[in-house]
Design a protein around this motif. Structure first.
Motif, PDB file in Angstrom:
ATOM      1  N   LEU A 118     -42.804  72.751 -70.951  1.00  0.00           N
ATOM      2  CA  LEU A 118     -44.202  72.396 -70.709  1.00  0.00           C
ATOM      3  C   LEU A 118     -44.430  70.884 -70.707  1.00  0.00           C
ATOM      4  O   LEU A 118     -45.512  70.400 -71.028  1.00  0.00           O
ATOM      5  CB  LEU A 118     -45.092  73.047 -71.777  1.00  0.00           C
ATOM      6  N   LYS A 119     -43.414  70.153 -70.292  1.00  0.00           N
ATOM      7  CA  LYS A 119     -43.501  68.689 -70.314  1.00  0.00           C
ATOM      8  C   LYS A 119     -44.560  68.156 -69.363  1.00  0.00           C
ATOM      9  O   LYS A 119     -45.281  67.213 -69.671  1.00  0.00           O
ATOM     10  CB  LYS A 119     -42.133  68.099 -69.953  1.00  0.00           C
ATOM     11  N   ASP A 120     -44.686  68.769 -68.195  1.00  0.00           N
ATOM     12  CA  ASP A 120     -45.646  68.320 -67.179  1.00  0.00           C
ATOM     13  C   ASP A 120     -46.956  69.098 -67.355  1.00  0.00           C
ATOM     14  O   ASP A 120     -47.077  70.240 -66.919  1.00  0.00           O
ATOM     15  CB  ASP A 120     -45.072  68.549 -65.781  1.00  0.00           C
ATOM     16  N   LYS A 121     -47.946  68.490 -67.987  1.00  0.00           N
ATOM     17  CA  LYS A 121     -49.215  69.170 -68.250  1.00  0.00           C
ATOM     18  C   LYS A 121     -49.888  69.613 -66.959  1.00  0.00           C
ATOM     19  O   LYS A 121     -50.391  70.722 -66.844  1.00  0.00           O
ATOM     20  CB  LYS A 121     -50.165  68.247 -69.023  1.00  0.00           C
ATOM     21  N   ARG A 122     -49.918  68.715 -65.982  1.00  0.00           N
ATOM     22  CA  ARG A 122     -50.605  69.023 -64.724  1.00  0.00           C
ATOM     23  C   ARG A 122     -49.955  70.217 -64.036  1.00  0.00           C
ATOM     24  O   ARG A 122     -50.645  71.088 -63.507  1.00  0.00           O
ATOM     25  CB  ARG A 122     -50.584  67.810 -63.792  1.00  0.00           C
ATOM     26  N   LYS A 123     -48.639  70.265 -64.054  1.00  0.00           N
ATOM     27  CA  LYS A 123     -47.922  71.358 -63.408  1.00  0.00           C
ATOM     28  C   LYS A 123     -48.250  72.682 -64.080  1.00  0.00           C
ATOM     29  O   LYS A 123     -48.503  73.690 -63.413  1.00  0.00           O
ATOM     30  CB  LYS A 123     -46.417  71.100 -63.466  1.00  0.00           C
ATOM     31  N   TYR A 124     -48.275  72.694 -65.423  1.00  0.00           N
ATOM     32  CA  TYR A 124     -48.589  73.934 -66.114  1.00  0.00           C
ATOM     33  C   TYR A 124     -50.031  74.366 -65.849  1.00  0.00           C
ATOM     34  O   TYR A 124     -50.299  75.535 -65.573  1.00  0.00           O
ATOM     35  CB  TYR A 124     -48.375  73.824 -67.629  1.00  0.00           C
ATOM     36  N   LEU A 125     -50.972  73.435 -65.936  1.00  0.00           N
ATOM     37  CA  LEU A 125     -52.372  73.788 -65.743  1.00  0.00           C
ATOM     38  C   LEU A 125     -52.633  74.312 -64.328  1.00  0.00           C
ATOM     39  O   LEU A 125     -53.437  75.218 -64.126  1.00  0.00           O
ATOM     40  CB  LEU A 125     -53.267  72.583 -66.038  1.00  0.00           C
TER      41      LEU A 125
END
Length: 266
Positions: free
Chosen positions: A164-171
């Motif tokens: 879950l390092k990339d917040k934007r990608k997960y959201l």
């Protein structure tokens, strides 16, 4: 302090008028939200102690709004959210007056802003609460790493550093899954999964699918038709007046309405 709060409110109203114009020109429905609805209902304006203005939209309206907002904002205003920018601090959208500075209680620095939250369709017949699971993960993502040394925290921090390092990608993934569920549902409620106070509290579909207008600070703005029912669902009570001890503005520790916040940061 009262004079300062009113000056902030007037700046928020300027942003609201910009958003209202853009939405009307593009046939996008929005509604006053939270304390702003309470203020319109009780005072026909801002709550005397409230230092912000909040709006809400359904996902359909919100997605249309996001597509056009960057190109539609006048000079001096900016939009901040995970769909469009890297400098987002929340799962919802902020429209900001870049010529001002406010420092919130947690130290966050920005211009005076207007918040826009989105309500998604949530199927009623789900056996596995996939939306709730994704929502809980989103809270972990937005809160970030913790400092204690427990095994649970170490696992949490490892996951945040890898999967879950990339917040934007997960959201964006979360948003896509929620939209898929909503599009397929015949029976559904609405929930504020990406809101200021993210939760899975269900709202009746009728609330978000019928609109009217309400007087607010001497002008009519959009609001859900059954706004009293909305308030009753949100606050779980029928009297929306706050006791004296809660009539305080909680948000800011420093305000300068003539200094651009980027200059303040420098």
């Amino acid at each position: 302090m009262e004079k300062e709060i009113r000056e902030i409110q007037l700046k928020c109203l300027e942003i609201l008028n910009v958003v209202d114009t853009i939405c009307r020109e593009n046939h996008i429905q929005y509604s006053l939200c939270g304390g702003s609805v309470v203020g319109a209902h009780l005072y026909k304006g801002c709550l005397p102690w409230d230092d912000d203005i909040d709006l809400m939209m359904t996902r359909r309206n919100y997605n249309r709004f996001i597509k056009i907002i960057s190109k539609s904002l006048p000079k001096g205003y900016s939009v901040h959210n995970y769909q469009l920018t890297n400098d987002f601090e929340s799962t919802f959208t902020k429209i900001m007056d870049d010529s001002t500075t406010v420092v919130q209680q947690d130290g966050t620095i920005s211009g005076v802003f207007l918040d826009i939250t989105v309500y998604d369709k949530i199927p009623k017949d789900y056996h596995f609460k996939w939306d709730e699971f994704l929502w809980k993960i989103s809270q972990v993502v937005m809160i970030g790493k913790l400092s204690d040394k427990s095994i649970k925290t170490k696992i949490r921090n490892f996951v945040l550093s890898t999967v879950l390092k990339d917040k934007r990608k997960y959201l964006r993934f979360f948003q896509k899954q929620v939209e898929k569920m909503g599009d397929k549902a015949n029976e559904y409620s609405y929930a504020e999964l990406f809101g200021a106070f993210c939760n899975t509290k269900p709202y009746s579909p009728e609330i978000f699918e019928n609109y009217t207008e309400i007087e607010f600070e001497g002008k009519n703005y959009m609001v859900v038709r059954d706004y009293v029912q909305y308030l009753q669902t949100r606050y779980e009570r029928t009297d929306f007046r706050e006791p004296k001890e809660k009539q305080v503005a909680p948000h800011y520790q420093y305000v300068d309405l003539k200094l651009p916040y980027k200059q303040y940061i420098k």
